[in-house]
Design an enzyme around this catalytic site. Structure first.
Site, short mmCIF file in Angstrom:
data_model
loop_
_atom_site.label_atom_id
_atom_site.label_comp_id
_atom_site.label_asym_id
_atom_site.label_seq_id
_atom_site.Cartn_x
_atom_site.Cartn_y
_atom_site.Cartn_z
N ILE A 130 -20.68 -31.65 -0.79
CA ILE A 130 -20.65 -30.88 0.15
C ILE A 130 -21.22 -29.51 -0.23
O ILE A 130 -20.06 -28.32 -0.63
CB ILE A 130 -19.86 -30.82 1.09
CG1 ILE A 130 -19.08 -31.95 0.98
CG2 ILE A 130 -19.73 -30.30 2.55
CD1 ILE A 130 -19.90 -33.23 1.80
N GLY A 131 -22.94 -29.03 -0.21
CA GLY A 131 -22.86 -27.91 -0.08
C GLY A 131 -22.48 -26.90 0.48
O GLY A 131 -23.48 -26.87 1.24
N GLU A 248 -11.98 -33.86 7.80
CA GLU A 248 -11.97 -33.35 6.74
C GLU A 248 -10.09 -32.34 6.44
O GLU A 248 -9.53 -32.61 6.03
CB GLU A 248 -12.77 -31.95 6.41
CG GLU A 248 -12.65 -31.60 4.85
CD GLU A 248 -13.16 -30.75 4.19
OE1 GLU A 248 -12.70 -29.43 3.75
OE2 GLU A 248 -14.72 -30.31 4.83
#
Lengths: 379, 227
Positions: A130-131, A248
């Site tokens: 995940i950037g 998340e």
């Protein structure tokens, strides 16, 4: 906080059988990892295990069958994740792809993206990172500066991501980038799905204080990706990322990451524990049991299509505090040499060193409390 | 509807004592309908006692509805109600009270404290609800719900210190007066932490039970007892 009653956690099918089958499968297939690798096991990279788990149908469970998924209910997946974490199975390779990237591609991705990426994710073979964070955009995520300019050939990306977990073994990055030049804050952001073998991408390791290589710097130097790399709607990146973070923040990893330590403490204390240790075990168990109820309720809400942003943040805040406090409280009560070679000593040392990161990754404690305060109407 | 009735009856009882509660027949809440009762479940008990925890914390409402063996479980619901009220008063106060030219709730330090409090209140509410689900699943047999009773009462006890401290801190001096309503819930919370087993009492019971499960057995027991 009114009307916050528990959402019923009621997966379809036979949950007991699901647990029994998976425990049986793990007994045959789980590698005999070191006890420390079994703690924080969602950071343990083991592609052979991920592939075997995928072949057994335990990865990409909620994805539709047409993309290689299992067509299972999200709460069935929740039960499977609980069992994998409680067993300390090395799920790190496929963890992010299975938890976040797959569901996000299914929800926002194009048909082409779904067909291209989802089958590999469901096989436990295609890994994602995940950037989000950048050198100037940590807690202040809206300060993202990496830019993607649309050209006739596709998107041309320049900039830098940092603290990118697993970039060094991932095949794809889902990046939050600025697609509107001159846009400010959370406007003008979009999500791009970037194949990490594209020319112009440089990945450099950052070694953490425990000596591990989990996160990385990722540089984009005039990287060209096709028009079809855009995920969802141009300019809606902020909204899409925010929805993703709910996934998340509230899962079983919030109370099971450090479970190996609690289990080792219970085993070391034996069936007739010393009163001080019994008291600590009691307190930790009560906290874990409560967290599990909160997390299951939040998962059920997510599964019902709601967006329990505040509840997910409550689970993260309490879960981080629980897992961060646990090794400190164990250390305060149990006499255990720092460099001892018992399971308990090794786990304690590893988790004490890892614990500062628990309230940093996935949103710092202060940011999470700010989100809760906003949910309370204070901001 | 049950909650509306409870609110009305408890409001009257707060001035006159137990009589309205007795006349309303709350002792029949858990008695089955074919025996002339309301046929309620523990979810109803939880809802009613959360209201009692705010409206009539000094009256023996829990003792009137449930038997001795379930009083610890009932106390969790009283505590959940009182904590929710302490929280509601705190939110209201910081939104209303102005200092330095703005409401207290606009200060980050105050926001962060209230976020911590919200987590504790939410945790106790969840513990009470999960305990209710377990009690209803096992026919309200306190032995079959021993793990959940211990865990829920212990979690509620541990929240008392945080919740009462933050509630009073954000209220400032007004919350310390006899005139203002905050102490009507914070003093009962302090009392209930000792009643029906303090932290050490339940931590020993739960810790010894888990010792019997063993490390792997702890997870298996927890998974088997719910979902």
């Amino acid at each position: 906080m009114q009307g916050f009653a528990l959402y019923p956690f009621d997966p379809p099918g036979d949950v007991a059988a699901l647990r029994t089958d998976l425990r049986g499968w793990l007994a045959m297939n789980q590698p005999q990892d070191d006890v420390v690798a079994r703690a924080n096991c969602w950071a343990s990279f083991d592609p052979d295990f991920s592939r075997a788990l995928g072949a057994a149908g335990y990865v990409g469970m909620t994805l539709p069958a047409q993309y290689g998924g299992g067509d299972h209910h999200p709460l069935e997946r929740y039960v499977v994740i609980e069992e994998l974490l409680a067993a300390g199975a090395p799920v790190g390779a496929h963890w992010i792809a299975d938890r976040q990237t797959g569901p996000l591609i299914l929800r926002y991705g194009s048909e082409e993206q779904r067909e291209r990426y989802l089958p590999g994710i469901a096989k436990g073979e295609l890994y994602a990172c995940i950037g989000l964070s950048e050198p100037g955009a940590g807690s202040d995520l809206a300060a993202v500066r990496t830019i993607a300019r649309e050209t006739t050939e596709g998107w041309r990306i320049n900039g830098q991501k940092i603290w990118t977990t697993g970039a060094h073994f991932s095949h794809i990055m889902l990046a939050l980038v600025r697609t509107e030049e001159g846009s400010e804050r959370n406007a003008g952001l979009s999500q791009l799905l970037i194949d990490l073998d594209t020319p112009g991408i440089t990945i450099r390791p950052i070694i953490d204080m425990a000596g591990h290589h989990d996160f990385n710097e990722v540089f984009f130097d005039d990287v060209l990706v096709p028009h079809g790399a855009l995920v969802g709607t141009r300019g809606q990146g902020w909204k899409q990322v925010t929805a993703e973070l709910g996934l998340e923040r509230s899962g079983p990893e919030r109370y099971l990451s450090s479970h190996a330590l609690l289990a080792a403490l219970v085993d070391a204390a034996g069936p007739d524990p010393d009163p001080a240790v019994a008291g600590l075990i009691g307190e930790l168990t009560a906290e874990m049991w409560t967290l599990r109820q909160l997390s299951m309720s939040t998962a059920a809400k997510l599964a019902a299509g709601e967006d329990p942003m505040v509840e997910a943040s409550v689970v993260k805040e309490l879960g981080n505090a629980f897992e961060q406090d646990m090794p400190r409280r164990v250390q305060a009560i149990v006499d255990c040499a720092w460099d001892g070679d018992t399971d308990l000593a090794k786990l304690l040392r590893a988790l004490l060193i890892a614990s500062p990161s628990f309230s940093l990754r996935g949103g710092t404690r202060e940011v999470i409390r700010g989100i809760i305060a906003r949910g309370l109407g204070l901001r | 509807m049950l909650c509306d009735t409870a609110r009305a009856v408890f409001a009257e009882a707060s001035a006159t004592g137990m009589t309205p509660i007795e006349e309303a027949g709350f002792d029949l809440l858990l008695v089955s309908e074919d025996q002339g009762g309301f046929g309620g479940d523990w979810g109803d008990v939880d809802a009613v006692l959360q209201i009692a925890g705010v409206a009539v914390p000094e009256l023996p409402v829990a003792e009137f509805i449930v038997n001795e063996a379930l009083l610890a479980a009932a106390t969790v619901s009283l505590m959940a109600g009182a904590m929710a009220q302490a929280f509601a008063l705190s939110i209201d106060h910081v939104n209303t009270r102005q200092q330095f030219g703005r409401p207290l709730g606009k200060f980050q330090a105050v926001q962060q404290s209230l976020a911590v409090m919200a987590c504790e209140v939410r945790a106790v509410d969840a513990a009470a609800a999960a305990l209710a689900a377990r009690l209803d699943a096992v026919g309200r047999d306190p032995l079959a719900a021993d793990f959940e009773i211990a865990a829920a009462k212990l979690r509620a006890n541990r929240a008392v210190g945080v919740v009462t401290a933050i509630a009073h801190q954000v209220h400032g001096a007004i919350g310390f007066t006899g005139e203002y309503d905050l102490h009507r819930v914070t003093i009962p919370l302090m009392r209930w932490r000792s009643a029906q087993g303090n932290d050490a009492h339940w931590a020993q019971i739960l810790g010894r039970q888990v010792g019997g499960f063993g490390g792997r057995g702890l997870w298996e027991a927890m998974a088997a007892r719910g979902a």
